[in-house]
Scaffold this motif. Sequence first.
Motif, mmCIF file in Angstrom:
data_model
loop_
_atom_site.group_PDB
_atom_site.id
_atom_site.type_symbol
_atom_site.label_atom_id
_atom_site.label_comp_id
_atom_site.label_asym_id
_atom_site.label_seq_id
_atom_site.Cartn_x
_atom_site.Cartn_y
_atom_site.Cartn_z
ATOM 1 N N VAL A 1 0.841 -1.195 0.000
ATOM 2 C CA VAL A 1 0.000 0.000 0.000
ATOM 3 C C VAL A 1 0.879 1.248 0.000
ATOM 4 O O VAL A 1 0.680 2.176 -0.797
ATOM 5 N N VAL A 2 1.865 1.259 0.885
ATOM 6 C CA VAL A 2 2.749 2.421 1.016
ATOM 7 C C VAL A 2 3.551 2.638 -0.272
ATOM 8 O O VAL A 2 3.623 3.759 -0.796
ATOM 9 N N HIS A 3 4.143 1.567 -0.781
ATOM 10 C CA HIS A 3 4.962 1.683 -1.999
ATOM 11 C C HIS A 3 4.130 2.175 -3.174
ATOM 12 O O HIS A 3 4.553 3.077 -3.910
ATOM 13 N N SER A 4 2.943 1.607 -3.366
ATOM 14 C CA SER A 4 2.103 2.010 -4.495
ATOM 15 C C SER A 4 1.607 3.440 -4.329
ATOM 16 O O SER A 4 1.573 4.214 -5.290
ATOM 17 N N ALA A 5 1.231 3.808 -3.105
ATOM 18 C CA ALA A 5 0.738 5.168 -2.864
ATOM 19 C C ALA A 5 1.820 6.201 -3.120
ATOM 20 O O ALA A 5 1.571 7.260 -3.715
ATOM 21 N N GLN A 6 3.048 5.913 -2.694
ATOM 22 C CA GLN A 6 4.150 6.843 -2.930
ATOM 23 C C GLN A 6 4.455 6.971 -4.425
ATOM 24 O O GLN A 6 4.852 8.033 -4.893
ATOM 25 N N SER A 7 4.262 5.887 -5.167
ATOM 26 C CA SER A 7 4.561 5.889 -6.601
ATOM 27 C C SER A 7 3.472 6.580 -7.413
ATOM 28 O O SER A 7 3.760 7.144 -8.476
ATOM 29 N N LEU A 8 2.242 6.556 -6.927
ATOM 30 C CA LEU A 8 1.103 7.027 -7.717
ATOM 31 C C LEU A 8 0.645 8.439 -7.377
ATOM 32 O O LEU A 8 -0.220 8.984 -8.065
ATOM 33 N N ASN A 9 1.206 9.030 -6.321
ATOM 34 C CA ASN A 9 0.700 10.323 -5.861
ATOM 35 C C ASN A 9 1.824 11.296 -5.550
ATOM 36 O O ASN A 9 2.931 10.891 -5.195
ATOM 37 N N VAL A 10 1.505 12.581 -5.658
ATOM 38 C CA VAL A 10 2.411 13.613 -5.167
ATOM 39 C C VAL A 10 2.147 13.781 -3.673
ATOM 40 O O VAL A 10 1.103 13.364 -3.165
ATOM 41 N N ASP A 11 3.102 14.376 -2.984
ATOM 42 C CA ASP A 11 2.948 14.569 -1.539
ATOM 43 C C ASP A 11 1.701 15.395 -1.233
ATOM 44 O O ASP A 11 1.418 16.400 -1.888
ATOM 45 N N SER A 12 0.956 14.950 -0.226
ATOM 46 C CA SER A 12 -0.234 15.668 0.210
ATOM 47 C C SER A 12 -0.560 15.234 1.631
ATOM 48 O O SER A 12 -0.023 14.240 2.131
ATOM 49 N N LEU A 13 -1.448 15.960 2.271
ATOM 50 C CA LEU A 13 -1.871 15.588 3.625
ATOM 51 C C LEU A 13 -2.575 14.246 3.628
ATOM 52 O O LEU A 13 -2.391 13.428 4.537
ATOM 53 N N LEU A 14 -3.388 13.999 2.598
ATOM 54 C CA LEU A 14 -4.094 12.720 2.513
ATOM 55 C C LEU A 14 -3.120 11.565 2.331
ATOM 56 O O LEU A 14 -3.289 10.495 2.927
ATOM 57 N N LEU A 15 -2.094 11.752 1.501
ATOM 58 C CA LEU A 15 -1.102 10.702 1.299
ATOM 59 C C LEU A 15 -0.377 10.407 2.606
ATOM 60 O O LEU A 15 -0.198 9.240 2.977
ATOM 61 N N ALA A 16 0.017 11.445 3.304
ATOM 62 C CA ALA A 16 0.687 11.259 4.591
ATOM 63 C C ALA A 16 -0.214 10.524 5.580
ATOM 64 O O ALA A 16 0.244 9.668 6.347
ATOM 65 N N GLU A 17 -1.497 10.839 5.540
ATOM 66 C CA GLU A 17 -2.451 10.184 6.445
ATOM 67 C C GLU A 17 -2.579 8.699 6.122
ATOM 68 O O GLU A 17 -2.621 7.852 7.024
ATOM 69 N N LEU A 18 -2.641 8.372 4.818
ATOM 70 C CA LEU A 18 -2.722 6.969 4.399
ATOM 71 C C LEU A 18 -1.487 6.194 4.845
ATOM 72 O O LEU A 18 -1.593 5.089 5.399
ATOM 73 N N ILE A 19 -0.311 6.776 4.633
ATOM 74 C CA ILE A 19 0.930 6.105 5.016
ATOM 75 C C ILE A 19 1.007 5.927 6.520
ATOM 76 O O ILE A 19 1.396 4.871 7.024
#
Length: 296
Positions: free
Chosen positions: A157-175
Amino acid sequence: MLEHIQLLQDALIEEFYSLYDQYNEDHIYACALVFNEYLLVDYLAISTTRSLFAEHEETVQYLSEQDKWAVKKWRYRSPPSTESRFAQFKSLLADYLKTTHIFGNPVLEQEQANGQNNLDLFITAFKQAQQALAHSYGLDINNIVFFISIPNRPQAVVHSAQSLNVDSLLLAELIQHHAPQNLPAKTRTKQKLSQADKDLLVDVAQMVEVEPYDYLQVAQEAYLLTLESTFIDTNPYIQKLIQTIAAMDSGLNDGCALEKQEILDRIEQFYHANHSLPLPPPPSLSRYTVKKKVSS
């Protein structure tokens, strides 16, 4: 397998567009490609801010805040239609794994380098689908977090999310939700080269070392490597290098052929990125001659 990945890209576009059309006004905040417990693609899912808990007296109708990233509890997913491209891809992938990899699933095996390599193929298809949705279909997806969900694989989940998205508050929350202690936002797992990866790099080095260097001949030999049944299961970055070399005889790569030393330098970079691996011995032209294919 490559044509299957293209079908996945088309299916992701088709299924996401349908979900977006229905639920965009509810403010979609996340989208996941979901695998089942058998490590096969299951469905595409989205979640919206409107589906989160909003009014105390109607808690049953909403996701709780703690389930914001619990994909299995999300309310909206691609329908199980046997006619959809998504269903076609699932069926083709299952057949491919049964006939080509009888003794296991190479797509997501936890202890194999190929598992990570092939996960990256899915990520690449997902990224290309994102780009098409934004540029070709004009959808506003900048505020949506995309990722791949695999049972008991938070690192995927973390690897795919980092690869598919730019940094954001939502991305940080998911990680943070999936890896609060062990996987900070920018941590990536170093990939080791598999034996198949190393063999392929040696093959490329050998064909480049043949004198005199002829970029058209090298391109033809590289193309033949892409036809090997094991090619799709190797490191996607090595695949990209070989595809670039193969394209030299078709006017691609900005119309310029790669020089011999440039190709060798790129090969060496793969070994520098894997410090625990010894560099291969100098290419043996006699070994190359035995393996060399004769084009018709």
